[in-house]
Design a protein around this motif. Structure first.
Motif, short mmCIF file in Angstrom:
data_model
loop_
_atom_site.label_atom_id
_atom_site.label_comp_id
_atom_site.label_asym_id
_atom_site.label_seq_id
_atom_site.Cartn_x
_atom_site.Cartn_y
_atom_site.Cartn_z
N PHE A 66 0.99 -1.25 -0.06
CA PHE A 66 -0.07 0.00 0.16
C PHE A 66 0.98 1.16 0.10
CE2 PHE A 66 0.29 -1.46 4.39
CZ PHE A 66 0.92 -0.51 5.19
N THR A 82 0.39 7.85 7.13
CA THR A 82 -0.53 7.31 6.12
C THR A 82 -1.95 6.98 6.97
OG1 THR A 82 1.30 6.37 5.00
CG2 THR A 82 -0.79 5.41 4.55
N GLU A 83 -1.62 6.51 7.99
CA GLU A 83 -2.86 5.79 8.94
C GLU A 83 -3.47 7.22 9.24
OE1 GLU A 83 -3.74 2.99 9.03
OE2 GLU A 83 -2.22 1.91 8.30
N ARG A 88 -5.40 5.15 2.24
CA ARG A 88 -5.06 3.59 2.06
C ARG A 88 -5.18 3.09 0.33
NH1 ARG A 88 -2.29 1.48 5.03
NH2 ARG A 88 -3.23 0.01 6.60
#
Length: 312
Positions: A66, A82-83, A88
């Motif tokens: 990802f 990212t999170e 995603r």
């Protein structure tokens, strides 16, 4: 020519050296490690703090493949955002930044899978996080191409500068960021915008306003004061030897020149500004040195020339 050397600084910068999950099975039946799956990078300042962040696409339909969003904290230090950003995207070669909702910050577009084994689709991630101030610039080419591709935009501050170029397709699979050039400012206030067009002419806008609406800058027609030559004495100086420079321009354009600015180390800062066309400088090291001279037509317009000096 300058000598270049490179080193892998990912570990020092906070970007992990992969593989994250070891070795996995590649689509062709062979083995692959995660480091092999990165595909280009799309830079954009998504939090408008003045530092370019990086969206890194990751290819192949694998559980660990990802894309990553790395936030630039300054000082060439990054953190994985990212999170926290809710992004995603699996199995993607592409990413591009644009302010699609016109609120002044950058949103992210990508083509890929929302999850492993899911169908590919276009994804658009709207940026709603609080951000610093921003300045947006739209260039309108007239003498060159209409999109002003290749033009360079510089923001000058009291303590430094930022630089962008008007680009077309970028990175590995020809994704393209918005043609509206975005500068995140944090809390800084720019003193001037400078646009260097492909003709060599410079447009200067002082004390620009910030905000979500882009500033439109049109390329001026015609060229003023084309430099015929820059004389260097001695032609091949030695390191530590004083060098004389003299800019010569065509007449009658020369009569319109109001001043000369000299950048002797190509750092986009001018070490000397004078009303005369002559300047002196001493190079402390041997090698090919690039020198930039700017001819000032007015507070809002100029022309530049870059020359190479071989120092022994």
């Amino acid at each position: 020519a300058p000598d270049f050397s490179f080193e892998d600084v990912r570990g020092k910068a906070g970007i992990p050296i992969l593989p994250l999950d070891g070795i996995g099975e590649a689509p062709d039946g062979g083995l692959t490690i995660v480091d092999e799956l990165w595909s280009g990078v799309a830079f954009g300042d998504f939090d408008s703090d003045g530092f370019l962040d990086a969206f890194v696409p990751h290819v192949y339909d694998l559980p660990w493949a990802f894309a990553k969003l790395y936030r630039n904290k300054g000082g060439f230090a990054f953190e994985d955002a990212t999170e926290a950003s809710g992004i995603r995207v699996f199995d993607t070669y592409s990413g591009a930044w644009a302010d699609f909702d016109g609120d002044g910050d950058l949103d992210l577009a990508a083509w890929g899978r929302p999850a492993v084994k899911q169908p590919e689709r276009f994804m658009l991630f709207r940026n709603d996080r609080p951000a610093g101030k921003a300045l947006l610039v739209r260039l309108a080419g007239r003498e060159g191409n209409a999109s002003a591709l290749g033009a360079r935009v510089t923001l000058r501050f009291a303590d430094g500068l930022m630089m962008r170029e008007a680009e077309g397709a970028t990175s590995s699979h020809n994704q393209q960021n918005s043609p509206i050039i975005h500068f995140g400012l944090g809390e800084r206030k720019p003193e001037a915008i400078e646009v260097r067009w492909l003709t060599g002419r410079i447009s200067i806008l002082r004390n620009p306003k910030t905000g979500p609406a882009p500033i439109i800058i049109e390329e001026p027609k015609g060229r003023f004061g084309v430099i015929v030559s820059v004389k260097v004495k001695p032609p091949v100086p030695k390191a530590g030897e004083e060098v004389s420079f003299k800019a010569e321009v065509k007449v009658p354009a020369a009569s319109r020149v109001q001043g000369y600015a000299w950048d002797f180390d190509m750092d986009n800062r001018f070490e000397e500004t004078t009303e005369k066309s002559e300047a002196k400088h001493t190079f402390d090291k041997a090698g090919t040195r690039l020198v930039r001279v700017r001819l000032l037509e007015s507070k809002a317009s100029a022309v530049e020339k870059v020359i190479a000096v071989q120092v022994e």
